[in-house]
Design a protein around this motif. Structure first.
Motif, short mmCIF file in Angstrom:
data_model
loop_
_atom_site.label_atom_id
_atom_site.label_comp_id
_atom_site.label_asym_id
_atom_site.label_seq_id
_atom_site.Cartn_x
_atom_site.Cartn_y
_atom_site.Cartn_z
N LEU A 21 0.80 -1.22 0.00
CA LEU A 21 0.00 0.00 0.00
C LEU A 21 0.84 1.27 0.00
O LEU A 21 2.00 1.27 0.39
N GLY A 22 0.17 2.35 -0.38
CA GLY A 22 0.66 3.70 -0.18
C GLY A 22 -0.42 4.44 0.58
O GLY A 22 -1.60 4.06 0.54
N ALA A 23 -0.04 5.49 1.30
CA ALA A 23 -1.01 6.27 2.08
C ALA A 23 -0.70 7.75 1.91
O ALA A 23 0.47 8.15 1.88
N ILE A 24 -1.76 8.54 1.79
CA ILE A 24 -1.63 10.00 1.70
C ILE A 24 -2.45 10.61 2.82
O ILE A 24 -3.62 10.24 3.02
N VAL A 25 -1.83 11.54 3.56
CA VAL A 25 -2.51 12.24 4.65
C VAL A 25 -2.41 13.74 4.38
O VAL A 25 -1.32 14.26 4.14
N ILE A 26 -3.56 14.40 4.40
CA ILE A 26 -3.64 15.83 4.09
C ILE A 26 -3.88 16.61 5.38
O ILE A 26 -4.81 16.32 6.13
N ASN A 27 -3.04 17.61 5.64
CA ASN A 27 -3.25 18.50 6.77
C ASN A 27 -4.40 19.44 6.50
O ASN A 27 -4.69 19.77 5.35
N CYS A 28 -5.04 19.91 7.57
CA CYS A 28 -6.02 20.99 7.44
C CYS A 28 -5.24 22.29 7.25
O CYS A 28 -4.11 22.40 7.70
N GLY A 29 -5.84 23.24 6.61
CA GLY A 29 -5.18 24.53 6.48
C GLY A 29 -4.69 24.80 5.08
O GLY A 29 -5.14 24.21 4.11
N ASP A 79 0.98 20.91 0.07
CA ASP A 79 1.24 19.52 -0.22
C ASP A 79 0.75 18.64 0.93
O ASP A 79 0.32 19.13 1.96
N ALA A 80 0.82 17.33 0.71
CA ALA A 80 0.41 16.34 1.70
C ALA A 80 1.55 15.35 1.87
O ALA A 80 2.46 15.29 1.06
N LYS A 81 1.50 14.57 2.92
CA LYS A 81 2.49 13.52 3.12
C LYS A 81 2.06 12.27 2.35
O LYS A 81 0.89 11.92 2.34
N ILE A 82 3.03 11.61 1.74
CA ILE A 82 2.78 10.35 1.06
C ILE A 82 3.78 9.33 1.61
O ILE A 82 4.99 9.54 1.56
N ALA A 83 3.24 8.26 2.19
CA ALA A 83 4.06 7.22 2.82
C ALA A 83 4.13 6.01 1.91
O ALA A 83 3.14 5.61 1.31
#
Length: 189
Positions: free
Chosen positions: A108-116, A120-124
């Motif tokens: 898998l890959g995962a993307i987490v988006i910050n509020c605000g 960009d977002a983090k991609i693991a």
């Protein structure tokens, strides 16, 4: 190519202040990704394209439990980063059980988006260093109904990547896409 050291000035009055996360973790199978490239420094994603007819999914998670991070480990001359994404899915629905069963042995890959106002977002994870389910614990008692899912890479690599918000592909759900602010499916910037 050797990386050059550069100074890092203080970016704001409170650069270490935590920020909230959007209430969804975007998950995808690396086998569904057609093209994935990072810049020469190995952090910023420059190309991300899903295979024809494939989309990532978004999993609702308790906002305060979403954690996308990396940890450095290894022997001298073999150090690297393990990517991790942890989250809790509230409830005990059939859909959550089906998801857990489906991803148990997937890369898998995962993307987490910050509020605000982040750009960009983090991609693991990456195609050669995917995330696997490292722990998956359900709870159904007098305290809560939830599933705690922990994803981790099994190989060491570079730090967690950053993907421009404009490059994150649409999920399979239009309502969630709107809530996350996803608008397009560009291949690269």
């Amino acid at each position: 190519m050797a990386q050059e050291l550069v100074s890092i000035p203080k970016s704001s009055n409170s650069p270490g202040r935590p920020s909230g996360k959007k209430k969804y973790v975007i998950l995808f199978l690396w086998s569904d990704v057609k093209t994935f490239e990072k810049d020469e420094k190995g952090i910023k994603v420059t190309t991300f394209e899903m295979q024809e007819g494939k989309t990532p999914i978004a999993v609702y998670a308790t906002q305060s439990t979403i954690h996308c991070y990396d940890t450095m480990e290894g022997d001298p001359d073999a150090k690297g980063y393990i990517h991790k994404t942890d989250f809790e899915v509230p409830g005990d629905s059939v859909e959550v059980a089906e998801l857990r069963n489906r991803i148990v042995n997937e890369e898998l890959g995962a993307i987490v988006i910050n509020c605000g106002a982040d750009e960009d977002a983090k991609i693991a994870g990456s195609p050669c260093c995917p995330l696997l389910v490292s722990s998956d614990e359900s709870q159904d008692n007098s305290e809560a109904k939830k599933n705690t899912i922990n994803l981790a890479s099994i190989y060491r690599s570079g730090p967690i990547g950053r993907i421009p918000l404009s490059m994150i592909p649409l999920t399979d759900n239009e309502t969630i896409n709107a809530e996350l602010g996803l608008t397009a499916e560009p291949v690269s910037e």
